[in-house]
Design an enzyme around this catalytic site. Structure first.
Site, PDB file in Angstrom:
ATOM      1  N   SER A 317       0.900  -1.071   0.047  1.00  0.00           N
ATOM      2  CA  SER A 317      -0.037   0.149   0.009  1.00  0.00           C
ATOM      3  C   SER A 317       0.827   1.271   0.029  1.00  0.00           C
ATOM      4  CB  SER A 317      -0.935  -0.081   1.258  1.00  0.00           C
ATOM      5  OG  SER A 317      -1.619   0.931   1.190  1.00  0.00           O
ATOM      6  N   ASP A 318       0.559   2.188  -0.739  1.00  0.00           N
ATOM      7  CA  ASP A 318       1.129   3.374  -0.852  1.00  0.00           C
ATOM      8  C   ASP A 318       0.594   3.987   0.546  1.00  0.00           C
ATOM      9  OD1 ASP A 318       2.650   5.625  -1.856  1.00  0.00           O
ATOM     10  OD2 ASP A 318       0.692   6.633  -2.713  1.00  0.00           O
ATOM     11  N   LYS A 319       1.557   5.101   0.928  1.00  0.00           N
ATOM     12  CA  LYS A 319       1.308   5.890   2.131  1.00  0.00           C
ATOM     13  C   LYS A 319       0.220   7.000   2.033  1.00  0.00           C
ATOM     14  CE  LYS A 319       4.193   8.678   4.103  1.00  0.00           C
ATOM     15  NZ  LYS A 319       3.112   9.820   4.028  1.00  0.00           N
ATOM     16  N   THR A 322      -3.697   7.017   0.749  1.00  0.00           N
ATOM     17  CA  THR A 322      -4.133   5.685   1.037  1.00  0.00           C
ATOM     18  C   THR A 322      -4.318   5.423   2.543  1.00  0.00           C
ATOM     19  OG1 THR A 322      -3.219   4.912  -1.000  1.00  0.00           O
ATOM     20  CG2 THR A 322      -4.221   3.242   0.230  1.00  0.00           C
ATOM     21  N   THR A 615      -1.239  -0.648  -4.572  1.00  0.00           N
ATOM     22  CA  THR A 615      -2.103   0.413  -4.648  1.00  0.00           C
ATOM     23  C   THR A 615      -0.866   1.410  -4.992  1.00  0.00           C
ATOM     24  OG1 THR A 615      -1.590   1.271  -2.400  1.00  0.00           O
ATOM     25  CG2 THR A 615      -3.251  -0.129  -2.826  1.00  0.00           C
TER      26      THR A 615
END
Length: 868
Positions: A317-319, A322, A615
């Site tokens: 996951s991107d930070k 998101t 993501t």
């Protein structure tokens, strides 16, 4: 040979100009630029598209298409044009769906290419001129200013500074300050300032170009687990069908039977055995799943991604945006002695301009608005304002007020503290700044200077951070409950990433992306920290433990910066690929990543037999999104990210993804149950036919019966797309050994049951051949759809989840239709209600037996898996 952008970043400005043989004052000559254009090519993404004809034709090549095409050809040869039409429609439908999906995927490259800058202001022959950006070559001197899209990778050589927004490329949440000697990446946007730069790389050699190349590479490698599963099923059924049809034909030859009639029967049998509707039914099942996901604000752009999403066991996951809110927020301000928070924030606002929409300054005004303090700004007027620049690292404003004019400044805390002189209390503030930095906060120092003051008076610190989304922590916990390992992958620095990861429960093992290259410096940094602490205790025994720890941390920071510049000797501290895979698996995330790092993370995890979700929202995420088994473009993503993704989210946050995973697992269970059912039915029909012909020299069903059976079995089964299934609490994927084993067992049981009804009709009741065939036909029709109620769940058939009404009544309708056919003799010999009810009872009894054996087979297979 072209040098990489990274290589030029370590060269001085003069060395870069010498390397590129470029004149700072005159630029390149038109003649030299022309020669370099021939050498390096145009500054554009080369187009290597596959022809439309080839893209269509190759879809008619493969195991399933071969089987369908063979059936269509045989239908035409014996004049069965109705069969030929139906089979051809199914074949063309499958091709169209696959072609449409690929066409959408190809948009990823197209969108990226459209992002390239169109024009550039270039210095040639000592004169500035505007040219088409595609004609730029390495060595060109160009001018970039506010609002420009940088057309190539540049080494900045002259000017004060620029602020470049490269968030879509690198994932950094704030614009990056650039000064002479720094690199400016192609396709980043100049937000402030004006500078000269020398072009160091163009087209595919730029940072952006490599991103496009990675997308193309990911696209070439792309083949879903669903496609592999269909190929495996197709190969399995091809082998069985070819072998058994060959046995029938050879037997007929030895018995001197009418070969044309036998060939026609073999054709019909082949049509029955070929899962012509299988790709279409599975596609419809996924399409229904996609419609359900759309209701939850997740748009599916590639249907097979639903099946992939069900099996995702690692979600990268991107930070920014998101897991976090993608907006800077003021944390708890720290005031200096004699000052309060209202005074601190008011002066910070006076040293800012809200109309500039600077992401660092907007939170200050939002904080004041939340406390209803913005009205107090009306009592002041900015006489002058000096904006932030990378050299001074602060803003300054002269403010007019009733009590007289005063100056305010804000910026990097170390710079502001220096303006305020060396005071004992400032050392505590410096420590607080380091602590904030260690927790991932970006901190502003604020000071004020009244007319009578000789120097600025320090007011305090304003820590800023991008706060986690409200639902992020609970969503990550839910993802873990579903067996998904969430890893944070971000372009931000390690301290910020580590703090957010710890707050959200992702974990604290956040590593520098540099370690993905196999060149780890962690051991050296840890050794440096230990040596630093030991030395300071020896040299300053009176120093407190907290100060010693602070000194150790400062040494670590210095070492990290030095090692980032240092290239380790070749072959030194290098890790094997398996060690890198283990490193990625064990880490909770990575910071300071580039597009190739994200791509590598996905690639290595896939080599470790993981199904990976990724993501992203920026151009920099496009390669990894395309490479991932399930690429997910988050809400607000760029066009390039959306084009590369399989799933596009319309609502922010991770919770939509978890809902999508649940929906995908439901859809996967439907596809799995249909696949087992279809293989079992194929084995049952063709094996029973072959055995009857070989052993008893008896054709148990007629050609028309096989066609009716194929129609009754495949068309209503589309209702499987609406069936109720469980939501697995672990990632699920195609276990072909399990699917094939269970289907084969159920198929063989069906053969045994079919011989049982054959015995009752021919031997026990001594019925004529035509009625025996009707007996067998009715049994095959009833038992056919009863099999779907066996395969739709791994539990007993009477346990929840219960069949959806659409599936139940579709199956019942076909069984009733088959019963009417057999009772009243439509197209076949009549057998009456008494025998029809007998067949129903017989089929239902075997249904219970099949269900019991199904549960036993699952237990046996999974017990074996645990043992091994």
């Amino acid at each position: 040979m072209t040098k990489s952008t990274e290589t030029f970043s370590s060269l001085s400005i003069d060395d870069t100009l010498n390397e590129l043989r470029s004149d700072r004052s005159k630029g390149l000559s038109a003649e030299e630029a022309g020669e370099r254009l021939k050498l390096y090519g145009y500054n554009e993404i080369p187009e290597k598209s596959e022809s439309l004809f080839h893209r269509i034709i190759r879809r008619f090549w493969g195991p399933i298409p071969w089987m369908i095409e063979a059936a269509a050809l045989l239908s035409a040869l014996v004049g069965k044009w109705e069969d030929f039409s139906i089979i051809t429609i199914l074949l063309v439908t499958n091709v169209f769906i696959d072609f449409w999906q690929e066409s959408k995927a190809l948009n990823a490259l197209k969108v990226l290419k459209e992002k390239l800058a169109k024009n550039a202001l270039v210095l040639r022959d000592g004169v500035y001129r505007t040219i088409d950006a595609r004609n730029l070559v390495p060595g060109d001197i160009i001018k970039v200013k506010i609002g420009d899209l940088i057309p190539a990778d540049l080494k900045l050589i002259e000017g004060d500074y620029i602020q470049a927004d490269q968030s879509a490329l690198t994932g950094e949440s704030l614009p990056s300050s650039k000064k002479a000697g720094d690199i400016a990446y192609s396709n980043s946007v100049v937000k402030q300032g004006e500078m000269l730069g020398v072009v160091i790389n163009t087209a595919l050699n730029t940072f952006f170009g490599k991103t496009v190349a990675l997308v193309a590479q990911a696209q070439r490698e792309e083949k879903s687990h669903f496609q592999k599963a269909v190929i495996n099923i197709g190969n399995y059924l091809i082998l069985i069908t070819i072998f058994l049809v060959a046995v029938i034909l050879i037997t007929a030859m030895f018995r001197h039977e009418n070969m044309l009639e036998i060939l026609r029967f073999a054709l019909v049998l082949t049509v029955a055995a070929i899962p012509v509707a299988m790709p279409a039914i599975l596609s419809v099942t996924m399409a229904i799943g996609a419609m359900n996901l759309a209701k939850k604000h997740a748009i599916v752009s590639r249907l097979v991604a639903i099946e992939e999403l069900a099996g995702v066991d690692i979600l990268c996951s991107d930070k920014t945006g998101t897991l976090t809110q993608n907006r800077m927020t003021v944390a708890d301000p720290v005031t200096a002695i004699g000052h309060d928070v209202k005074e601190l924030l008011l002066c910070a606002a006076l040293a800012s301009r809200e109309e500039n929409s600077d992401p660092i300054e907007l939170p200050i005004f939002e904080y004041l608005r939340a406390g209803a303090e913005t009205d107090s700004l009306a009592a002041y007027r900015q006489v002058s304002f000096v904006p932030f620049d990378p050299v001074s690292k602060r803003t300054e404003a002269l403010v007019e007020a009733e009590g007289g004019n005063f100056a305010v400044t804000k910026g990097a805390p170390q710079v502001i503290l220096e303006l305020c002189g060396d005071k004992p209390e400032h050392r505590d503030m410096a420590r607080r700044v380091d602590k904030f930095a260690g927790n991932g906060y970006r901190t502003l120092g604020v000071a004020r200077k009244r007319p009578d003051d000789t120097q600025f008076d320090f007011l305090g610190l304003i820590p800023l951070f991008d706060p986690p989304r409200d639902d992020s922590q609970s969503t990550i916990e839910e993802a873990k409950r579903l067996g998904i390992n969430v890893k944070m992958v971000t372009g931000d620095n390690i301290a910020i990433a580590r703090h957010i990861a710890e707050v959200l429960g992702v974990g604290t093992e956040i590593l520098n992306a540099r370690e993905l290259s196999g060149a780890s410096t962690r051991e050296f940094i840890l050794l440096g920290e230990v040596v630093a602490k030991t030395l300071v205790r020896k040299l300053s025994p009176d120093m407190g433990e907290e100060d010693a720890e602070q000194f150790g941390r400062s040494v670590v920071k210095s070492l990290e910066k030095e090692f980032e510049k240092l290239t380790l000797p070749k072959g030194y501290v290098q890790s094997h690929e398996s060690e890198i895979i283990a490193l990625i698996e064990d880490a909770h995330g990575f910071a300071q990543v580039f597009p190739e790092d994200k791509y590598l993370i996905v690639d290595r995890l896939q080599k470790g037999r993981h199904i990976v979700g990724m993501t992203g929202d920026g151009v920099n995420d496009a390669p990894a999104l395309k490479k991932a088994d399930a690429g997910i473009a988050v809400s607000g993503a760029t066009d390039a990210a959306r084009a590369a993704a399989d799933l596009i989210l319309l609502a922010p946050g991770l919770s939509v993804i978890v809902d999508a995973v649940k929906g995908a697992r439901v859809t996967f269970e439907r596809m799995k149950s249909y696949s087992i059912y279809r293989i079992a039915e194929t084995i049952r029909v063709i094996l029973f036919m072959t055995a009857s012909i070989l052993i008893f020299n008896f054709y148990p069903v007629t050609a028309i019966m096989i066609i009716i059976l194929a129609f009754l079995n495949d068309i209503p089964i589309l209702a499987i797309a609406f069936d109720n299934t469980k939501v697995d609490d672990r990632p699920i994927r195609w276990n072909m050994a399990e699917v094939m084993t269970l289907a084969t067992v159920l198929g063989i049981l069906g053969v045994i049951a079919s011989f049982g009804i054959f015995y009752l009709a021919k031997v026990y009741f001594k019925l004529p051949a035509e009625q025996v065939q009707s007996f067998v036909f009715l049994k095959l029709a009833i038992a056919g759809h009863l099999t779907i109620f066996v395969t739709r769940t791994e539990r007993r058939f009477w346990q929840p989840p219960y069949p959806a009404p659409a599936l139940f009544w579709a199956a019942m309708a076909t069984k009733i239709a088959a019963t009417i056919f057999a009772v009243y003799g439509w197209f076949i010999a009549p057998i009456g209600w008494q025998y029809a009810l007998l067949v129903w009872g017989y089929a239902l009894s075997w249904f219970v037996v099949n269900d019991l054996i199904k549960v036993w087979v699952y237990k046996l297979l999974r017990k074996e898996r645990i043992i091994h």
